[in-house]
Design a protein around this motif. Structure first.
Motif, PDB file in Angstrom:
ATOM      1  N   LYS A 194       0.823  -1.207   0.000  1.00  0.00           N
ATOM      2  CA  LYS A 194       0.000   0.000   0.000  1.00  0.00           C
ATOM      3  C   LYS A 194       0.856   1.256   0.000  1.00  0.00           C
ATOM      4  O   LYS A 194       2.036   1.242   0.356  1.00  0.00           O
ATOM      5  CB  LYS A 194      -0.939   0.010   1.205  1.00  0.00           C
ATOM      6  CG  LYS A 194      -0.221   0.134   2.550  1.00  0.00           C
ATOM      7  CD  LYS A 194      -1.195   0.140   3.713  1.00  0.00           C
ATOM      8  CE  LYS A 194      -1.881  -1.189   3.890  1.00  0.00           C
ATOM      9  NZ  LYS A 194      -2.694  -1.243   5.128  1.00  0.00           N
ATOM     10  N   ILE A 195       0.209   2.344  -0.398  1.00  0.00           N
ATOM     11  CA  ILE A 195       0.763   3.692  -0.292  1.00  0.00           C
ATOM     12  C   ILE A 195      -0.333   4.544   0.316  1.00  0.00           C
ATOM     13  O   ILE A 195      -1.439   4.632  -0.239  1.00  0.00           O
ATOM     14  CB  ILE A 195       1.180   4.253  -1.664  1.00  0.00           C
ATOM     15  CG1 ILE A 195       2.262   3.378  -2.305  1.00  0.00           C
ATOM     16  CG2 ILE A 195       1.676   5.698  -1.532  1.00  0.00           C
ATOM     17  CD1 ILE A 195       2.535   3.712  -3.753  1.00  0.00           C
ATOM     18  N   LYS A 196      -0.055   5.161   1.438  1.00  0.00           N
ATOM     19  CA  LYS A 196      -1.074   5.926   2.146  1.00  0.00           C
ATOM     20  C   LYS A 196      -0.768   7.424   2.039  1.00  0.00           C
ATOM     21  O   LYS A 196       0.359   7.858   2.260  1.00  0.00           O
ATOM     22  CB  LYS A 196      -1.135   5.505   3.609  1.00  0.00           C
ATOM     23  CG  LYS A 196      -1.512   4.039   3.817  1.00  0.00           C
ATOM     24  CD  LYS A 196      -1.732   3.707   5.282  1.00  0.00           C
ATOM     25  CE  LYS A 196      -0.458   3.818   6.077  1.00  0.00           C
ATOM     26  NZ  LYS A 196      -0.665   3.431   7.503  1.00  0.00           N
ATOM     27  N   LEU A 197      -1.806   8.199   1.723  1.00  0.00           N
ATOM     28  CA  LEU A 197      -1.696   9.650   1.655  1.00  0.00           C
ATOM     29  C   LEU A 197      -2.650  10.279   2.653  1.00  0.00           C
ATOM     30  O   LEU A 197      -3.709   9.717   2.959  1.00  0.00           O
ATOM     31  CB  LEU A 197      -2.025  10.166   0.252  1.00  0.00           C
ATOM     32  CG  LEU A 197      -1.283   9.584  -0.950  1.00  0.00           C
ATOM     33  CD1 LEU A 197      -1.712  10.307  -2.222  1.00  0.00           C
ATOM     34  CD2 LEU A 197       0.214   9.660  -0.770  1.00  0.00           C
ATOM     35  N   LYS A 198      -2.290  11.446   3.136  1.00  0.00           N
ATOM     36  CA  LYS A 198      -3.199  12.211   3.990  1.00  0.00           C
ATOM     37  C   LYS A 198      -3.163  13.675   3.564  1.00  0.00           C
ATOM     38  O   LYS A 198      -2.184  14.149   2.965  1.00  0.00           O
ATOM     39  CB  LYS A 198      -2.821  12.073   5.456  1.00  0.00           C
ATOM     40  CG  LYS A 198      -1.450  12.600   5.841  1.00  0.00           C
ATOM     41  CD  LYS A 198      -1.174  12.369   7.321  1.00  0.00           C
ATOM     42  CE  LYS A 198       0.205  12.866   7.724  1.00  0.00           C
ATOM     43  NZ  LYS A 198       0.483  12.617   9.168  1.00  0.00           N
ATOM     44  N   LYS A 199      -4.231  14.378   3.877  1.00  0.00           N
ATOM     45  CA  LYS A 199      -4.342  15.780   3.472  1.00  0.00           C
ATOM     46  C   LYS A 199      -3.212  16.608   4.082  1.00  0.00           C
ATOM     47  O   LYS A 199      -2.858  16.446   5.247  1.00  0.00           O
ATOM     48  CB  LYS A 199      -5.693  16.329   3.933  1.00  0.00           C
ATOM     49  CG  LYS A 199      -5.975  17.755   3.484  1.00  0.00           C
ATOM     50  CD  LYS A 199      -7.271  18.277   4.077  1.00  0.00           C
ATOM     51  CE  LYS A 199      -8.485  17.540   3.559  1.00  0.00           C
ATOM     52  NZ  LYS A 199      -9.744  18.161   4.036  1.00  0.00           N
ATOM     53  N   PHE A 200      -2.636  17.474   3.243  1.00  0.00           N
ATOM     54  CA  PHE A 200      -1.575  18.375   3.696  1.00  0.00           C
ATOM     55  C   PHE A 200      -2.234  19.661   4.189  1.00  0.00           C
ATOM     56  O   PHE A 200      -2.753  20.459   3.399  1.00  0.00           O
ATOM     57  CB  PHE A 200      -0.612  18.651   2.547  1.00  0.00           C
ATOM     58  CG  PHE A 200       0.486  19.634   2.862  1.00  0.00           C
ATOM     59  CD1 PHE A 200       1.142  19.626   4.090  1.00  0.00           C
ATOM     60  CD2 PHE A 200       0.883  20.571   1.912  1.00  0.00           C
ATOM     61  CE1 PHE A 200       2.157  20.516   4.369  1.00  0.00           C
ATOM     62  CE2 PHE A 200       1.903  21.479   2.188  1.00  0.00           C
ATOM     63  CZ  PHE A 200       2.537  21.449   3.424  1.00  0.00           C
ATOM     64  N   SER A 201      -2.230  19.848   5.508  1.00  0.00           N
ATOM     65  CA  SER A 201      -2.988  20.953   6.108  1.00  0.00           C
ATOM     66  C   SER A 201      -2.455  22.324   5.715  1.00  0.00           C
ATOM     67  O   SER A 201      -3.208  23.305   5.712  1.00  0.00           O
ATOM     68  CB  SER A 201      -2.986  20.816   7.632  1.00  0.00           C
ATOM     69  OG  SER A 201      -1.658  20.827   8.141  1.00  0.00           O
ATOM     70  N   ALA A 202      -1.178  22.417   5.368  1.00  0.00           N
ATOM     71  CA  ALA A 202      -0.592  23.714   5.015  1.00  0.00           C
ATOM     72  C   ALA A 202      -0.617  23.986   3.510  1.00  0.00           C
ATOM     73  O   ALA A 202       0.043  24.915   3.035  1.00  0.00           O
ATOM     74  CB  ALA A 202       0.847  23.783   5.533  1.00  0.00           C
ATOM     75  N   TYR A 203      -1.377  23.194   2.756  1.00  0.00           N
ATOM     76  CA  TYR A 203      -1.426  23.374   1.300  1.00  0.00           C
ATOM     77  C   TYR A 203      -2.039  24.730   0.943  1.00  0.00           C
ATOM     78  O   TYR A 203      -3.104  25.102   1.462  1.00  0.00           O
ATOM     79  CB  TYR A 203      -2.244  22.244   0.674  1.00  0.00           C
ATOM     80  CG  TYR A 203      -2.390  22.330  -0.822  1.00  0.00           C
ATOM     81  CD1 TYR A 203      -1.308  22.144  -1.674  1.00  0.00           C
ATOM     82  CD2 TYR A 203      -3.637  22.600  -1.399  1.00  0.00           C
ATOM     83  CE1 TYR A 203      -1.444  22.215  -3.040  1.00  0.00           C
ATOM     84  CE2 TYR A 203      -3.787  22.668  -2.775  1.00  0.00           C
ATOM     85  CZ  TYR A 203      -2.691  22.481  -3.590  1.00  0.00           C
ATOM     86  OH  TYR A 203      -2.844  22.548  -4.948  1.00  0.00           O
ATOM     87  N   ARG A 204      -1.398  25.466   0.066  1.00  0.00           N
ATOM     88  CA  ARG A 204      -1.867  26.798  -0.348  1.00  0.00           C
ATOM     89  C   ARG A 204      -2.064  26.874  -1.868  1.00  0.00           C
ATOM     90  O   ARG A 204      -2.138  27.967  -2.424  1.00  0.00           O
ATOM     91  CB  ARG A 204      -0.867  27.865   0.095  1.00  0.00           C
ATOM     92  CG  ARG A 204      -0.677  27.955   1.611  1.00  0.00           C
ATOM     93  CD  ARG A 204      -1.944  28.455   2.304  1.00  0.00           C
ATOM     94  NE  ARG A 204      -1.763  28.538   3.746  1.00  0.00           N
ATOM     95  CZ  ARG A 204      -2.053  27.560   4.600  1.00  0.00           C
ATOM     96  NH1 ARG A 204      -2.548  26.411   4.134  1.00  0.00           N
ATOM     97  NH2 ARG A 204      -1.862  27.717   5.892  1.00  0.00           N
TER      98      ARG A 204
END
Length: 538
Positions: A230-240
């Motif tokens: 698997k490859i797990k991703l999570k939301k990047f909170s500092a994304y602009r």
């Protein structure tokens, strides 16, 4: 690469065809399901094991699907019409189509907090373009001034430079790019993942970065890439950036076959499968209804031939192999009639496609094939056929091809070399194969040129080159509109006459998804599934 764009190969940076991408006609994104539109939740995507997750190291579509969530490239292609739009860049401009000034978005960071600057892009492009690094996407930078100094033509020669002369960082958000020749659609090339920026950690330790990439996109890696799992991703909170991520988490579940993934989709163990097996199209449509999508595709399958092997050096041998293959029968038996037998090097959806460019060479004629083989002196075995284990249909159609070559040409000693996609890619890129191989091309943008440069780049897997072909591609690159198309078509005629790659069939893309997600947008370009748009309706 795709899978071999999917299982891909090196590719090209030389598109000057002035056809609008909107001319691609029948290609449409999958119709989004009505959704609550609320952010949050998690969903899963079925995936074949990628080869790399460092953008410049890969052209595989398996890798590109993951990278699309982790990185923002300077530009992106609109899923509705393929038109080029800014993403990490805010603008680009040129007075002569040679010198380009790119302005990047300010105030953005990588997932580790490092600031994204114009130098982050320049450093990434230099690393990919530097020949000794051996990164797969190297040739995407061939249009930039100074590329030859980083990739000397003489075998064993040392590069005279480590950075591209055509790149100059003007300030923190501005990069000037000087090309070798006019290239009006350079912005379209900027949508390819190899043009993403890289933090300093990527060039300091590429191998470590490969399994734990640090991007600038809406999603960041959650842990490390768990090989073959698997490859797990999570939301990047500092994304602009401009892509608002809807789901909190994405899990890529890695399967060794699409059939297994389809079974898992039916069982509710995975939410999205973007590559439903063609043989399951009727079943998928019945089970998923509006959650099943079928779209015209620019993806093609070929049988690649190692032309430097004396047994394949005579084009008559190659044409005999092609004429001994029953494309119609194979696509009907294995792909449920969904895939279309190839009559050209390029997909049906591509502007300038000619429906019978291949002529008799791609028509099934076993008697003529045997005569041609005998006239060329016959074939001395064994004949080794190379393909990956990513999909059972690869072995099925290779088995059919093997049987037809035995029955129609009398080649009795046929052996199979089946291996993992990453292993096959490495074998073919190094030229260590001893026989024909499955070659696949997934378009980067809808142009004949993309196939020509993508398949026949210098040092390509077949080992074929032709000066007249190269000159015609260059002529097309320097031309506009119909004049460019005509030059590319003449180059295609040479490639079909010499036949280092035998066209087999044109894919149709099929996808299906569970009823717990919505706003599914899938295009026929490099982005595939738009990860940031998917909503979870739990």
């Amino acid at each position: 690469m795709k899978p071999t764009r999917s299982t891909a190969l090196a590719a090209s940076a030389a598109l000057t065809l002035a056809l609008a991408v909107t001319a691609c006609g029948p290609t449409e994104p999958a119709k989004p399901k009505k959704s609550s539109g609320k952010p949050g939740g998690a969903y899963s995507v079925a995936l074949t094991e990628p080869d790399h997750l460092l953008p410049g190291r890969t052209t595989s579509s398996y890798s590109l699907q993951v990278l699309q969530g982790i990185f923002d490239t300077p530009a992106t292609l609109d899923p509705e019409d393929g038109s080029v739009r800014p993403l990490a860049a805010v603008s680009w401009a040129s007075d002569d189509n040679i010198v380009w000034t790119i302005k990047f978005r300010s105030g953005t960071t990588f997932h580790n907090g490092e600031k994204v600057t114009a130098a982050s892009f320049a450093d990434a492009w230099n690393a990919a373009a530097y020949g000794p690094n051996g990164w797969d996407a190297n040739y995407y930078f061939a249009q930039i001034k100074g590329y030859e100094a980083l990739n000397p033509a003489e075998e064993g020669a040392t590069p005279s430079a480590r950075t591209l002369a055509g790149l100059k960082v003007l300030d923190e958000t501005t990069l000037r790019v000087t090309l070798k020749a006019p290239f009006g659609q350079f912005p379209m090339l900027l949508s390819f993942p190899a043009f993403a920026p890289l933090p300093r950690a990527a060039t300091a330790d590429p191998d470590a970065f490969d399994i734990a990439p640090i991007g600038n996109g809406p999603y960041r890696l959650d842990g490390r890439w768990e090989r073959n799992q698997k490859i797990k991703l999570k939301k990047f909170s500092a994304y602009r950036g401009t892509r608002k991520p809807m789901a909190d988490r994405i899990d890529f579940k890695i399967y060794t076959s699409r059939e297994t993934a389809f079974t898992e989709l039916q069982a509710g163990n995975v939410d999205i499968l973007t590559t439903v097996p063609a043989a399951n199209s009727t079943q998928a449509e019945r089970l998923f209804g509006e959650r099943f999508s079928i779209r015209p595709s620019g993806t093609m399958d070929y049988l690649g031939l190692p032309v430097k092997d004396p047994r394949f050096a005579d084009p008559r041998i190659r044409r005999a192999l092609s004429m001994a293959i029953d494309r119609e029968g194979i696509t009907r038996a294995i792909y449920n009639g969904v895939y279309k037998p190839a009559t050209s090097l390029v997909g049906d959806m591509i502007p300038g496609h000619r429906p019978d460019a291949c002529g008799r060479t791609c028509a099934y004629d076993p008697a003529a094939a045997k005569q041609l083989l005998e006239a060329a002196g016959g074939f001395d075995g064994p004949l080794e056929l190379h393909f990956s284990n990513a999909d059972p249909t690869y072995e099925q159609w290779m088995t059919s091809v093997a049987n037809q070559l035995k029955d129609n040409l009398g080649i009795k000693d046929v052996k199979f070399r089946k291996m993992a996609p990453a292993d096959l890619s490495s074998l073919l890129n190094d030229g260590r194969n001893k026989g024909p191989f499955r070659q696949n091309w997934v378009i980067d943008y809808p142009s004949i040129q993309n196939y020509l440069d993508g398949l026949y780049y210098p040092g390509n897997r077949s080992g074929w080159s032709d000066k007249e072909f190269d000159a015609l591609v260059a002529q097309g690159n320097a031309a506009q509109g119909a004049e460019a198309v005509a030059a590319y078509q003449r180059a295609e005629d040479i490639a079909l006459r010499e036949l280092p790659y035998i066209p087999l069939w044109n894919w149709q893309d099929q996808s299906a998804w569970s009823d717990r997600i919505g706003n599914v947008v899938i295009d026929s370009y490099a982005a595939g599934l738009h990860l940031d748009r998917v909503t979870v309706d739990e």
